[in-house]
Design a protein around this motif. Sequence first.
Motif, short mmCIF file in Angstrom:
data_model
loop_
_atom_site.label_atom_id
_atom_site.label_comp_id
_atom_site.label_asym_id
_atom_site.label_seq_id
_atom_site.Cartn_x
_atom_site.Cartn_y
_atom_site.Cartn_z
N MET A 1 96.38 52.22 89.16
CA MET A 1 95.48 52.39 90.28
C MET A 1 95.99 53.56 91.11
SD MET A 1 94.74 49.89 93.58
CE MET A 1 94.84 48.44 92.61
N THR A 2 95.08 54.42 91.57
CA THR A 2 95.43 55.55 92.41
C THR A 2 94.91 55.32 93.82
OG1 THR A 2 95.32 57.05 90.51
CG2 THR A 2 95.21 58.04 92.69
N ILE A 3 95.82 55.46 94.80
CA ILE A 3 95.48 55.26 96.20
C ILE A 3 96.12 56.39 97.02
CG2 ILE A 3 95.27 52.76 96.01
CD1 ILE A 3 98.08 52.57 97.27
N SER A 4 95.70 56.52 98.27
CA SER A 4 96.36 57.48 99.15
C SER A 4 97.54 56.79 99.83
CB SER A 4 95.39 58.05 100.19
OG SER A 4 95.25 57.18 101.28
N LEU A 5 98.43 57.57 100.38
CA LEU A 5 99.57 57.01 101.08
C LEU A 5 99.13 56.11 102.24
CD1 LEU A 5 102.58 56.76 101.64
CD2 LEU A 5 102.49 58.96 102.81
N LEU A 6 98.01 56.42 102.85
CA LEU A 6 97.52 55.58 103.95
C LEU A 6 97.21 54.16 103.49
CD1 LEU A 6 95.12 57.97 105.90
CD2 LEU A 6 97.47 57.35 106.44
N ASP A 7 96.81 54.00 102.23
CA ASP A 7 96.46 52.68 101.70
C ASP A 7 97.66 51.88 101.19
OD1 ASP A 7 93.74 53.14 102.22
OD2 ASP A 7 93.52 54.21 100.32
N LEU A 8 98.81 52.53 101.10
CA LEU A 8 100.02 51.84 100.66
C LEU A 8 100.49 50.90 101.77
CD1 LEU A 8 101.92 51.95 98.15
CD2 LEU A 8 103.37 53.50 99.50
N LYS A 9 100.89 49.71 101.39
CA LYS A 9 101.36 48.73 102.37
C LYS A 9 102.83 49.00 102.71
CE LYS A 9 98.27 45.27 100.47
NZ LYS A 9 98.17 44.11 99.60
N PRO A 10 103.25 48.64 103.93
CA PRO A 10 104.66 48.81 104.28
C PRO A 10 105.57 48.09 103.29
CG PRO A 10 103.39 48.35 106.25
CD PRO A 10 102.46 48.16 105.07
N ARG A 11 106.67 48.73 102.96
CA ARG A 11 107.69 48.27 102.00
C ARG A 11 107.24 48.32 100.54
NH1 ARG A 11 108.08 44.98 106.31
NH2 ARG A 11 107.13 43.19 105.33
N GLU A 12 106.08 48.90 100.27
CA GLU A 12 105.65 49.10 98.88
C GLU A 12 106.14 50.46 98.40
OE1 GLU A 12 101.66 47.01 97.25
OE2 GLU A 12 101.33 48.59 98.71
N THR A 13 106.42 50.53 97.11
CA THR A 13 106.87 51.77 96.49
C THR A 13 105.85 52.22 95.46
OG1 THR A 13 109.18 51.16 96.80
CG2 THR A 13 108.73 52.83 95.14
N ALA A 14 105.60 53.52 95.41
CA ALA A 14 104.65 54.08 94.46
C ALA A 14 105.11 55.48 94.06
CB ALA A 14 103.25 54.13 95.08
N THR A 15 104.48 56.02 93.04
CA THR A 15 104.81 57.35 92.54
C THR A 15 103.73 58.34 92.94
OG1 THR A 15 105.91 56.33 90.64
CG2 THR A 15 105.36 58.67 90.45
N VAL A 16 104.17 59.49 93.46
CA VAL A 16 103.23 60.54 93.84
C VAL A 16 102.62 61.13 92.57
CG1 VAL A 16 102.98 62.79 94.98
CG2 VAL A 16 104.58 61.10 95.89
N THR A 17 101.28 61.19 92.53
CA THR A 17 100.60 61.77 91.37
C THR A 17 99.96 63.11 91.67
OG1 THR A 17 98.58 60.54 91.89
CG2 THR A 17 100.10 59.53 90.32
N GLU A 18 99.56 63.30 92.94
CA GLU A 18 98.82 64.52 93.28
C GLU A 18 98.88 64.75 94.78
OE1 GLU A 18 94.19 66.13 92.89
OE2 GLU A 18 94.67 64.07 92.35
N ILE A 19 98.86 66.03 95.15
CA ILE A 19 98.72 66.43 96.55
C ILE A 19 97.36 67.08 96.67
CG2 ILE A 19 99.63 67.80 98.46
CD1 ILE A 19 101.62 65.68 97.47
#
Length: 78
Positions: A1-19
């Motif tokens: 699933m692709t989301i923006s950093l704004l949609d990431l919940k606090p303390r969640e970790t994800a990988t940057v795919t695109e700027i």
Amino acid sequence: MTISLLDLKPRETATVTEIKGGQILANRLNSLGIRPGKEITKVSSHFSNGPVTVLVDRAQIAIGHGMADKIMLSIDRT
């Protein structure tokens, strides 16, 4: 699933795919250590367009709401 950093919940970790922005934004974020392939953890965010704080390579970084919206992440929320 692709989301923006704004949609990431606090303390969640994800990988940057695109700027999603121009080269100037990509260079600015790259100088902060935020680039495609990097794992980032959201520390906190403030309501109403406040800064978003993330952890990248043991460094805590605060970025603006507009910048955070242009950072796309890959996350597995199963």
